[in-house]
Design an enzyme around this catalytic site. Sequence first.
Site, PDB file in Angstrom:
ATOM      1  N   LYS A 258       0.853  -1.188   0.000  1.00 39.21           N
ATOM      2  CA  LYS A 258       0.000   0.000   0.000  1.00 39.21           C
ATOM      3  C   LYS A 258       0.897   1.249   0.000  1.00 39.21           C
ATOM      4  O   LYS A 258       1.847   1.322   0.755  1.00 39.21           O
ATOM      5  CB  LYS A 258      -0.879  -0.006   1.251  1.00 39.21           C
TER       6      LYS A 258
ATOM      7  N   GLU B 129     -18.433  -5.729  11.033  1.00 38.51           N
ATOM      8  CA  GLU B 129     -19.364  -4.975  11.879  1.00 38.51           C
ATOM      9  C   GLU B 129     -20.402  -5.884  12.537  1.00 38.51           C
ATOM     10  O   GLU B 129     -20.800  -5.649  13.682  1.00 38.51           O
ATOM     11  CB  GLU B 129     -20.074  -3.899  11.056  1.00 38.51           C
TER      12      GLU B 129
ATOM     13  N   ARG C 101     -25.066  -2.672   8.053  1.00 33.25           N
ATOM     14  CA  ARG C 101     -24.739  -4.108   7.846  1.00 33.25           C
ATOM     15  C   ARG C 101     -25.017  -4.937   9.095  1.00 33.25           C
ATOM     16  O   ARG C 101     -25.206  -6.133   9.040  1.00 33.25           O
ATOM     17  CB  ARG C 101     -23.271  -4.179   7.444  1.00 33.25           C
TER      18      ARG C 101
HETATM   19  C1  LIG Z   1     -18.484  -2.558   5.556  1.00 35.05           C
HETATM   20  C2  LIG Z   1     -17.319  -1.603   5.505  1.00 35.05           C
HETATM   21  N1  LIG Z   1     -16.666  -1.325   6.636  1.00 35.05           N
HETATM   22  C3  LIG Z   1     -15.630  -0.459   6.633  1.00 35.05           C
HETATM   23  C4  LIG Z   1     -15.252   0.162   5.476  1.00 35.05           C
HETATM   24  C5  LIG Z   1     -14.158   1.194   5.492  1.00 35.05           C
HETATM   25  N2  LIG Z   1     -13.012   0.744   4.700  1.00 35.05           N
HETATM   26  C6  LIG Z   1     -12.830   1.117   3.467  1.00 35.05           C
HETATM   27  S1  LIG Z   1     -11.466   0.471   2.778  1.00 35.05           S
HETATM   28  C7  LIG Z   1     -11.062  -0.295   4.245  1.00 35.05           C
HETATM   29  C8  LIG Z   1      -9.835  -1.112   4.350  1.00 35.05           C
HETATM   30  C9  LIG Z   1      -9.849  -2.110   3.236  1.00 35.05           C
HETATM   31  O1  LIG Z   1      -8.694  -2.915   3.346  1.00 35.05           O
HETATM   32  P1  LIG Z   1      -8.401  -3.890   2.131  1.00 35.05           P
HETATM   33  O2  LIG Z   1      -9.626  -4.604   1.747  1.00 35.05           O
HETATM   34  O3  LIG Z   1      -7.233  -4.688   2.527  1.00 35.05           O
HETATM   35  O4  LIG Z   1      -8.067  -2.909   0.929  1.00 35.05           O
HETATM   36  P2  LIG Z   1      -6.753  -1.997   0.755  1.00 35.05           P
HETATM   37  O5  LIG Z   1      -7.184  -0.609   1.181  1.00 35.05           O
HETATM   38  O6  LIG Z   1      -5.686  -2.553   1.612  1.00 35.05           O
HETATM   39  O7  LIG Z   1      -6.439  -2.075  -0.703  1.00 35.05           O
HETATM   40  C10 LIG Z   1     -12.032  -0.063   5.182  1.00 35.05           C
HETATM   41  C11 LIG Z   1     -12.018  -0.613   6.558  1.00 35.05           C
HETATM   42  C12 LIG Z   1     -15.985  -0.149   4.308  1.00 35.05           C
HETATM   43  N3  LIG Z   1     -15.722   0.460   3.123  1.00 35.05           N
HETATM   44  N4  LIG Z   1     -16.995  -1.026   4.343  1.00 35.05           N
HETATM   45 MG   LIG Z   2      -5.266  -4.415   2.312  1.00 32.75          MG
END
Ligand SMILES: Cc1ncc(C[n+]2csc(CCOP(=O)(O)OP(=O)(O)O)c2C)c(N)n1
Ligand SMILES: [Mg+2]
Length: 627
Positions: A282, A367, A395
Amino acid sequence: MSQLSRLTSIDVLRRMTPSELRALSEEIREFLVDAVSKTGGHLGPNLGVVELSIALHRVFDSPKDRLVFDTGHQSYVHKILTGRTDFSALRKRGGISGYPARSESIHDIVENSHASTALSWAEGIARANRIKGLTDRSVVAVIGDGALTGGMSWEALNTIADEDDTRLIVVINDNGRSYEPTIGGLAHHLDALRTARGYEKFLDWGKRTLKKGGTPGNMAYDALHGLKKGVKDVIAPQGFFENLGIKYIGPVDGHDPIAVEFALTRAKAFGGPVLVHVITEKGRGYRHAENHVADRFHAVGVIHPETGLPVAPSRFGWTSVFAEEMVKVARKRADVVGITAAMLHPVGLAPMREEFPDRVFDVGIAEQHAVTSAAGLAFGGMHPVFAVYATFLNRAYDQLLLDVALHKAPVTFMLDRAGITGDDGASHNGMWDLALMRTVPGIRVAVPRDGDELVAQFHEALDEDGGPTLVRYPKGSLPEALPAQRSIGEGYDRVDVLSEAQGEEGARRVLVVGLGPFAPTAVAVGKTLAGRGEHVTVVDPRWVLPHSPTLIDLASAADLVVHIEDGLVDGGIGDSLRDELARRGSATQVACFGIPKDFHTTASRAQLIEDFGLTPEAIVASVGTDA
Ligand SMILES: Cc1ncc(C[n+]2csc(CCOP(=O)(O)OP(=O)(O)O)c2C)c(N)n1
Ligand SMILES: [Mg+2]
Ligand SMILES: CC(=O)[C@@H](O)[C@H](O)COP(=O)(O)O
């Protein structure tokens, strides 16, 4: 000539040589830093998927093959590769969305930015392809390691594992982080796979072989041909994916174009459900992101590209108030614990974890688990505080209803980003919680109008041990404090009078109710109506569910209630007040103002407030005159 400017079609991309691809990757990274530093957005995630996105579009043939991005915040490179390079109005009205948008491109499928849905989307699309006999089409789901901690991902994987003839490719974009390092057993397992002996061997062998590589144009074929004979003994050790019945390929260096392309080519040729485990970084290629400890520039505001520092100061005043108060509370109350769903910093629980590391729990993007685990914690004598963005609580509605409220569990929900958030896309507006909470028996809901009230209502919530409480507040900086002229009633029944004016004899009696951030709007509306000689009382009810008897009495004594809320207008709190008055046989008219439920394209909060007629002027015009 720059590779990016050459990129007039996917075919051009497919003809690029390895060195041209490397140049393209660099140019895209420069483009991302330059563009996103001007607008804000998900810089870190997109810097991490440059080579992966290029390989996806070289190996698969979108839109015939379907590319589904989980959460979608990492789809900027996909957008660039599919002809959208004007990022000057990213996440602004008239510009491109920060997530896939069907209105922008045939290559975009999922607009919902809630995590952990991609595998279910892909499974459904792949099943439809199978039913329709479209056996030459692949469906690819790109899901982050964080999104993989969401329960829906495992519901989908369970089904996918059973569908042998489904051309479904799951690409795990494993950068080891959500915002923070991804938590839990899954993250450890992915780590184990990542460091598996085979990975190193796979890479060394791949590079050796490809040094002898064929003509650049046949890179993918050479990669496949050259590496095939050895791949059998470098596949990572049996992991639970293979044990589930899903073929596993990898782990693959997600920043090595050849390795990624080779792995995706193999996956495409496999013809059944297959998982490609891609290791990425990242924030890759931008040192300010790479060195950013909290979240590697997961979501940045406008920054100085040369330093990575924000141009404007922190924009999350409400969050900071909660964060600070949570630490003070935790020092005094050992029963208070904090829960986050992979958003420790954004929801303001980092300071508490700093001081009380054993009393803040990050459950991953889960969640539903967070809420029912909170019910368990409450049963065990704790007072859990689940800090979450309002939209993500949707959710866990069932868990709130039947694990928390049914058992009258003293859980406090602190909902950040409540109401119109605007530029972060339709599914990020925190617009549903108030309407949802109307259906939850026993829950008490507060909507603070400023930082002082947030603190007061947070404490009142923590003092409630007879059932769940919820306090919701908007994204962004704090408003001016808005003191009450006087208060009527005590505790939950208390209603703050913000302004009042005696009108002319026989004039209309108007009660203006402004919830939370709409309290100043209510004061402005009241001022205009008073200026026209109407009797006006402007109030903030503070605790909005269940309705306070004081508010009911004030409303019953009025001819008209003007009710303004930062939530759904259909089924919202104003609607509920109208129903309550009708049940009591009151003749009071109730004019409700809030957010319409049809989803909206990307626009700023200010623009959407205009669009929804939530400005004082629009509200005054709408309620007309007494005449
Ligand atoms: C249900 C839900 N909870 C929390 C979020 C907030 N959120 C957006 S991206 C993220 C982290 C995602 O991590 P990953 O799937 O590993 O993607 P990366 O950013 O590392 O590419 C979070 C917690 C969300 N979009 N949807
Ligand atoms: Mg990730
Ligand atoms: C994609 C996602 O859900 C989060 O990254 C969200 O966009 C962050 O929103 P804020 O910028 O309001 O913290």
